[in-house]
Design an enzyme around this catalytic site. Structure first.
Site, PDB file in Angstrom:
ATOM      1  N   LYS A  37      42.207  45.898  35.369  1.00 47.40           N
ATOM      2  CA  LYS A  37      42.798  45.368  36.605  1.00 47.40           C
ATOM      3  C   LYS A  37      44.176  45.970  36.874  1.00 47.40           C
ATOM      4  CE  LYS A  37      39.789  41.526  37.025  1.00 47.40           C
ATOM      5  NZ  LYS A  37      39.029  41.704  35.777  1.00 47.40           N
TER       6      LYS A  37
HETATM    7  C1  PLP Z   1      37.640  41.697  35.725  1.00 49.35           C
HETATM    8  C2  PLP Z   1      36.959  42.288  34.556  1.00 49.35           C
HETATM    9  C3  PLP Z   1      35.620  42.714  34.625  1.00 49.35           C
HETATM   10  C4  PLP Z   1      34.763  42.541  35.869  1.00 49.35           C
HETATM   11  O1  PLP Z   1      35.174  43.345  36.929  1.00 49.35           O
HETATM   12  P1  PLP Z   1      34.660  43.056  38.421  1.00 49.35           P
HETATM   13  O2  PLP Z   1      35.464  43.939  39.291  1.00 49.35           O
HETATM   14  O3  PLP Z   1      34.949  41.598  38.667  1.00 49.35           O
HETATM   15  O4  PLP Z   1      33.203  43.344  38.482  1.00 49.35           O
HETATM   16  C5  PLP Z   1      35.060  43.323  33.511  1.00 49.35           C
HETATM   17  N1  PLP Z   1      35.769  43.459  32.370  1.00 49.35           N
HETATM   18  C6  PLP Z   1      37.051  43.044  32.265  1.00 49.35           C
HETATM   19  C7  PLP Z   1      37.755  43.203  30.973  1.00 49.35           C
HETATM   20  C8  PLP Z   1      37.700  42.452  33.349  1.00 49.35           C
HETATM   21  O5  PLP Z   1      38.974  42.038  33.240  1.00 49.35           O
END
Ligand code: PLP
Length: 486
Positions: free
Chosen positions: A124
């Site tokens: 993120k």
């Molecule tokens: C947010 C997240 C995901 C999922 O990503 P999306 O964009 O919601 O599909 C997968 N792995 C980790 C570690 C995350 O923080």
């Protein structure tokens, strides 16, 4: 370039106009009127670019109302080896999203692309760090300020706080369930001492936090007066910032632009893989986009059957890959819009049906809502599912075969990637977090702790700064007023 709502609202805002907002006025999601195309010559010319220069090239196609020199300055400030310093020993931090070949045998190649080397050790940061700089830039130009209100069970909240800390004109009010996050996640957020970051520990569960955010957002007068905004995963700028690393991964894994690659993406809200879909629509030669889910398999079910059936909160399981524990996938509507060839009236009807009937059916069977499931393969999408036992087995197997510890979400990706491997097409698995974040499961799988990147050794013993609050909308409103002075 102008943007439209997936549900057909008449306004056609620009990139800057949707930057600080969330949903379109009709409840739809924003998409560009058309996807900019990248020819193979242009793609080839991007091969030697730094990550920041590549980000500038991609973002300029979408943010046409921001001067390119300003985008370049923001990207250069964001995508540095200093910000993405948590690269594994042996990986090149300056590459920002370094690739690592896990296995190459015969025509088969399994590659991992590290997206989790930023400040909070999860992917993120890739988008959120840019958003922090873009928000500050835009607010300064407008002489405006913004108070971000959010709810988190872990990754999103910390990524938002690390992106917005110390930014002029921005405050962050982040609600989290009191004593329910892991010690590491709690320490990451609560140890921030920046005066513009407010951690609020709510006596309740994550859903209570989310209800409080909704309660505040539904009071439009309060929202306007207090300049409340959000940074959730449907934000268009977040999606677009993620498009960049699909180009980067492709260019790093190939030598000529007539080659193809596939990507496997550990998925929850469909934000990450939606960016892969957009990259493919722009012309990036992607063979397959593999959706990997955990026990919460709403998306796997759709890609197997054409039936999208959202779950109730009580049906959502708490798993050892918790950032994929979702009951509905908030970015999925963007793909459905493309699948339905831009028929906004039908998109609106389908997602209204999600609210009233809990889902829709595009299988083409008698009584279904359409037959577009038959075209899903044309978009490269396939899927797979990984459960706790698979996760443990994959973490052990990856450790034994490649001498590498991967986190639980990435393990789900690797398990599913192996089910969709093709000859002569490199399979790139996106690493979405570093294992230190989910150490409890690493211990369960390997019997020892995950390595912690430098600087995180004693994070749990740092002084913590947070306020405890009852799960009460009025209490959070009073808190915000007291701290904004607006
Ligand atoms: C947010 C997240 C995901 C999922 O990503 P999306 O964009 O919601 O599909 C997968 N792995 C980790 C570690 C995350 O923080």
């Amino acid at each position: 370039m102008h943007y439209l709502s997936t549900r057909g609202h008449a306004s056609k805002p620009s990139f800057s106009e949707i930057l600080l907002g969330g949903l379109a006025p009709d409840g739809g999601l924003y998409l560009p009127e058309s996807y900019p195309e990248v020819s193979s010559d242009e793609l080839e010319s991007w091969r030697g670019l730094s990550y920041a220069a590549l980000a500038t090239a991609v973002l300029s196609k979408f943010a046409t109302d921001v001067p390119e020199a300003d985008i370049a300055a923001l990207a250069t400030k964001t995508y540095t080896a200093e910000v993405y310093r948590n690269a594994r020993p042996g990986d090149d931090a300056a590459a920002i999203t370094p690739l690592r070949t896990l296995e190459a045998s015969g025509g088969r190649k399994l590659v991992m692309q590290a997206l989790s080397n930023g400040p909070t050790l999860a992917f993120k940061d890739m988008a959120m760090q840019l958003l922090g700089n873009l928000f500050e830039y835009t607010l300064q130009k407008q002489g405006a300020e913004l108070n971000i209100l959010g709810a988190t069970s872990g990754d999103t909240g910390s990524a938002a706080e690390y992106a917005m800390r110390g930014k002029k004109g921005i405050r962050v009010f982040m609600l989290s369930p009191h004593k329910k996050m892991s010690a590491f996640q709690t320490a990451q957020m609560f140890s921030l001492q920046d005066p513009n970051i407010f951690n609020i520990a709510v006596k309740g569960v994550f859903d209570d936090c989310q209800d409080m955010v909704k309660g505040v957002s539904n009071d439009l007068g309060f929202k306007a007066q207090q300049k409340i905004g959000t940074v959730n995963s449907i934000n268009w700028a977040r999606v677009v910032a993620q498009v960049v690393y699909y180009f980067r991964g492709y260019l790093a894994a190939t030598t000529r632009s007539d080659q193809k690659v596939s990507f496997t993406v550990p998925s929850g809200n469909f934000g990450n893989i939606c960016a892969g879909h957009i990259a493919r629509m722009m012309g990036l030669p992607i063979s397959k986009l593999v959706v990997a889910t955990n026990e919460n398999d709403v998306l796997h079910e759709f890609f197997q059957t054409g039936v999208y059936r959202v779950r109730k909160s009580a049906e959502t399981l708490h798993t050892s890959s918790p950032s994929m524990d979702i009951s509905k996938a908030s970015n999925f509507e963007r793909f459905i819009y493309d699948l339905l060839k831009g028929d906004a009236a039908r998109v609106k009807a389908l997602f209204t049906k999600v609210d009233t009937h809990g889902g829709f059916d595009l299988s083409g069977k008698p009584g279904s809502d359409g037959d577009e499931f038959s075209q899903v393969r044309d978009y490269g999408f396939v899927s797979g599912k990984s459960v706790h036992a698979d996760r443990l087995a994959t973490i052990r197997d990856v450790s034994a075969r490649y001498g590498l510890t991967v986190d639980t979400h990435t393990a789900d990706g690797i398990k599913v990637a192996r089910e969709h491997w093709e000859e002569d097409i490199p399979m790139i698995v996106l690493e979405t977090a570093l294992p230190a974040k989910f150490n409890e499961t690493i211990r369960e799988a390997l019997g020892h702790d995950a390595e912690r990147p430098a600087g995180f050794e004693n994070i749990e013993s740092l002084p913590q700064r947070f306020d405890v609050m009852e799960a009460d909308v009025d209490a959070v409103k009073r808190y915000i007023v007291a701290h904004t002075g607006l």
